[in-house]
Design a protein around this motif. Structure first.
Motif, mmCIF file in Angstrom:
data_model
loop_
_atom_site.group_PDB
_atom_site.id
_atom_site.type_symbol
_atom_site.label_atom_id
_atom_site.label_comp_id
_atom_site.label_asym_id
_atom_site.label_seq_id
_atom_site.Cartn_x
_atom_site.Cartn_y
_atom_site.Cartn_z
ATOM 1 N N ARG A 166 0.814 -1.222 0.000
ATOM 2 C CA ARG A 166 0.000 0.000 0.000
ATOM 3 C C ARG A 166 0.847 1.273 0.000
ATOM 4 N NH1 ARG A 166 -3.133 -1.090 5.319
ATOM 5 N NH2 ARG A 166 -1.001 -1.719 5.802
ATOM 6 N N LYS A 167 2.131 1.145 0.279
ATOM 7 C CA LYS A 167 3.008 2.313 0.433
ATOM 8 C C LYS A 167 2.973 3.259 -0.783
ATOM 9 C CE LYS A 167 6.511 4.479 2.594
ATOM 10 N NZ LYS A 167 6.967 4.522 3.946
ATOM 11 N N PRO A 168 3.071 2.752 -2.024
ATOM 12 C CA PRO A 168 3.025 3.675 -3.163
ATOM 13 C C PRO A 168 1.729 4.481 -3.239
ATOM 14 C CG PRO A 168 3.849 1.539 -3.861
ATOM 15 C CD PRO A 168 3.368 1.383 -2.450
ATOM 16 N N MET A 169 0.606 3.839 -2.902
ATOM 17 C CA MET A 169 -0.667 4.563 -2.956
ATOM 18 C C MET A 169 -0.766 5.578 -1.822
ATOM 19 S SD MET A 169 -1.941 3.781 -5.738
ATOM 20 C CE MET A 169 -3.410 4.751 -5.612
ATOM 21 N N VAL A 170 -0.224 5.257 -0.658
ATOM 22 C CA VAL A 170 -0.202 6.222 0.442
ATOM 23 C C VAL A 170 0.652 7.423 0.035
ATOM 24 C CG1 VAL A 170 0.556 6.641 2.819
ATOM 25 C CG2 VAL A 170 -0.658 4.525 2.245
ATOM 26 N N MET A 171 1.794 7.165 -0.586
ATOM 27 C CA MET A 171 2.667 8.250 -1.039
ATOM 28 C C MET A 171 1.951 9.112 -2.091
ATOM 29 S SD MET A 171 5.195 7.893 0.933
ATOM 30 C CE MET A 171 6.249 9.146 0.254
ATOM 31 N N ALA A 172 1.225 8.462 -3.008
ATOM 32 C CA ALA A 172 0.462 9.203 -4.016
ATOM 33 C C ALA A 172 -0.619 10.047 -3.347
ATOM 34 C CB ALA A 172 -0.151 8.238 -5.025
ATOM 35 N N TYR A 173 -1.304 9.477 -2.366
ATOM 36 C CA TYR A 173 -2.347 10.195 -1.635
ATOM 37 C C TYR A 173 -1.780 11.457 -0.976
ATOM 38 C CZ TYR A 173 -5.830 11.100 1.985
ATOM 39 O OH TYR A 173 -6.746 11.694 2.817
ATOM 40 N N LEU A 174 -0.648 11.311 -0.305
ATOM 41 C CA LEU A 174 -0.020 12.457 0.364
ATOM 42 C C LEU A 174 0.477 13.489 -0.647
ATOM 43 C CD1 LEU A 174 1.914 10.510 3.134
ATOM 44 C CD2 LEU A 174 -0.165 11.879 3.422
ATOM 45 N N TRP A 175 1.060 13.028 -1.740
ATOM 46 C CA TRP A 175 1.557 13.934 -2.777
ATOM 47 C C TRP A 175 0.413 14.704 -3.413
ATOM 48 C CZ3 TRP A 175 1.732 12.720 -8.407
ATOM 49 C CH2 TRP A 175 2.407 13.707 -9.128
ATOM 50 N N LEU A 176 -0.695 14.013 -3.730
ATOM 51 C CA LEU A 176 -1.859 14.691 -4.297
ATOM 52 C C LEU A 176 -2.385 15.751 -3.330
ATOM 53 C CD1 LEU A 176 -3.704 11.622 -5.835
ATOM 54 C CD2 LEU A 176 -2.602 13.477 -7.115
ATOM 55 N N GLY A 177 -2.326 15.456 -2.037
ATOM 56 C CA GLY A 177 -2.754 16.435 -1.036
ATOM 57 C C GLY A 177 -1.883 17.675 -1.044
ATOM 58 N N SER A 178 -0.578 17.495 -1.204
ATOM 59 C CA SER A 178 0.302 18.665 -1.229
ATOM 60 C C SER A 178 0.088 19.457 -2.514
ATOM 61 C CB SER A 178 1.768 18.258 -1.052
ATOM 62 O OG SER A 178 2.232 17.551 -2.166
ATOM 63 N N LEU A 179 -0.152 18.778 -3.636
ATOM 64 C CA LEU A 179 -0.466 19.487 -4.877
ATOM 65 C C LEU A 179 -1.761 20.277 -4.738
ATOM 66 C CD1 LEU A 179 0.343 16.866 -7.685
ATOM 67 C CD2 LEU A 179 1.637 18.934 -7.111
ATOM 68 N N GLN A 180 -2.752 19.636 -4.155
ATOM 69 C CA GLN A 180 -4.049 20.276 -3.964
ATOM 70 C C GLN A 180 -3.909 21.518 -3.083
ATOM 71 O OE1 GLN A 180 -6.885 17.700 -2.056
ATOM 72 N NE2 GLN A 180 -8.631 18.859 -2.802
ATOM 73 N N GLU A 181 -3.187 21.387 -1.993
ATOM 74 C CA GLU A 181 -2.987 22.509 -1.075
ATOM 75 C C GLU A 181 -2.249 23.657 -1.765
ATOM 76 O OE1 GLU A 181 -0.779 23.448 3.159
ATOM 77 O OE2 GLU A 181 -1.300 21.379 2.683
ATOM 78 N N SER A 182 -1.202 23.345 -2.517
ATOM 79 C CA SER A 182 -0.455 24.419 -3.183
ATOM 80 C C SER A 182 -1.285 25.068 -4.287
ATOM 81 C CB SER A 182 0.893 23.921 -3.713
ATOM 82 O OG SER A 182 0.764 23.130 -4.864
ATOM 83 N N LEU A 183 -2.157 24.306 -4.931
ATOM 84 C CA LEU A 183 -3.025 24.878 -5.958
ATOM 85 C C LEU A 183 -4.048 25.822 -5.340
ATOM 86 C CD1 LEU A 183 -3.870 25.177 -8.880
ATOM 87 C CD2 LEU A 183 -5.151 23.012 -8.681
ATOM 88 N N VAL A 184 -4.631 25.434 -4.217
ATOM 89 C CA VAL A 184 -5.567 26.325 -3.524
ATOM 90 C C VAL A 184 -4.867 27.629 -3.146
ATOM 91 C CG1 VAL A 184 -6.889 26.651 -1.390
ATOM 92 C CG2 VAL A 184 -7.099 24.516 -2.661
ATOM 93 N N GLU A 185 -3.667 27.522 -2.575
ATOM 94 C CA GLU A 185 -2.910 28.714 -2.188
ATOM 95 C C GLU A 185 -2.570 29.575 -3.398
ATOM 96 O OE1 GLU A 185 0.456 27.404 0.112
ATOM 97 O OE2 GLU A 185 -0.844 26.661 1.735
ATOM 98 N N ALA A 186 -2.201 28.943 -4.506
ATOM 99 C CA ALA A 186 -1.864 29.683 -5.725
ATOM 100 C C ALA A 186 -3.086 30.429 -6.282
ATOM 101 C CB ALA A 186 -1.315 28.730 -6.788
ATOM 102 N N MET A 187 -4.252 29.799 -6.194
ATOM 103 C CA MET A 187 -5.462 30.407 -6.738
ATOM 104 C C MET A 187 -6.026 31.510 -5.845
ATOM 105 S SD MET A 187 -7.284 26.918 -8.130
ATOM 106 C CE MET A 187 -8.828 27.735 -8.582
ATOM 107 N N THR A 188 -5.767 31.412 -4.558
ATOM 108 C CA THR A 188 -6.354 32.375 -3.625
ATOM 109 C C THR A 188 -5.359 33.414 -3.123
ATOM 110 O OG1 THR A 188 -5.941 30.920 -1.735
ATOM 111 C CG2 THR A 188 -8.104 30.757 -2.825
ATOM 112 N N GLY A 189 -4.060 33.177 -3.384
ATOM 113 C CA GLY A 189 -3.027 34.041 -2.830
ATOM 114 C C GLY A 189 -2.661 35.189 -3.655
#
Length: 189
Positions: A166-189
């Motif tokens: 499951r490790k690769p999918m957990v890593m993908a999940y966390l990475w997608l979360g960081s992308l999502q967070e940075s995209l929100v900040e980029a769009m609102t900042g």
């Protein structure tokens, strides 16, 4: 869009509400693969059975969707009941799920298309950035459902040994979360 310098692995805001990011070939491949898998999970849109047939906008407008929640847990998470009452939920689902599926399909397709055309520097206009935000969210919900992610990590997913499948999918999940967070900040900042 104004030219802002793209940063590696983090979305940066650009004029007009868009965003830019630098991705390597592996990251592009992973995002594209996940988006295509999401498209397969969501399923084809109306008219997929006969792509040569002319679309009837009135028929699509009055088309009824399913009245029961999907059996697949990830689809049930992407298309949850709107009401606790089964009767109200069924009625609401019949008239809204097709549109919701269509929007989720369009978001994932926008992600695939932009990955296919942009190369390593990905520039998104504001509407495309919003579609990416939707697709990233849907990908995280899907992966999180299959992994049974909880807020307090009772399953110990964030401390898995490298040998755990499951490790690769957990890593993908966390990475997608960081992308999502940075995209929100980029769009609102």
């Amino acid at each position: 869009m104004g030219r802002r310098r793209a940063r590696r692995g983090v979305f940066t805001g650009v004029d007009g509400g868009g965003a830019v990011i630098l991705l390597d070939e592996d990251e592009i491949s992973i995002l594209r693969t996940l988006a295509v898998q999401l498209l397969e999970l969501i399923g084809p849109g109306p008219g997929a059975a006969d792509p040569d047939a002319e679309a009837d906008p009135l028929a699509e407008l009055f088309a009824e969707g399913p009245s029961k929640p999907p059996e697949d847990p990830a689809l049930a998470r992407l298309f949850p009941n709107a009401y606790e009452d089964d009767g109200d939920a069924s009625e609401f689902r019949r008239f809204t799920e097709n549109d919701l599926r269509s929007r989720k399909r369009e978001d994932a397709l926008a992600m695939v298309r932009s990955l296919d055309r942009n190369g390593s520097e990905l520039r998104l206009a504001a509407p495309e950035a919003r579609q990416w935000l939707g697709a990233l969210n849907d990908l995280r919900l899907t992966i999180g459902t299959y992994l049974d992610v909880s807020e307090d990590d009772q399953n110990g997913l964030y401390q898995l040994p490298d040998s755990d499948e499951r490790k690769p999918m957990v890593m993908a999940y966390l990475w997608l979360g960081s992308l999502q967070e940075s995209l929100v900040e980029a769009m609102t900042g």
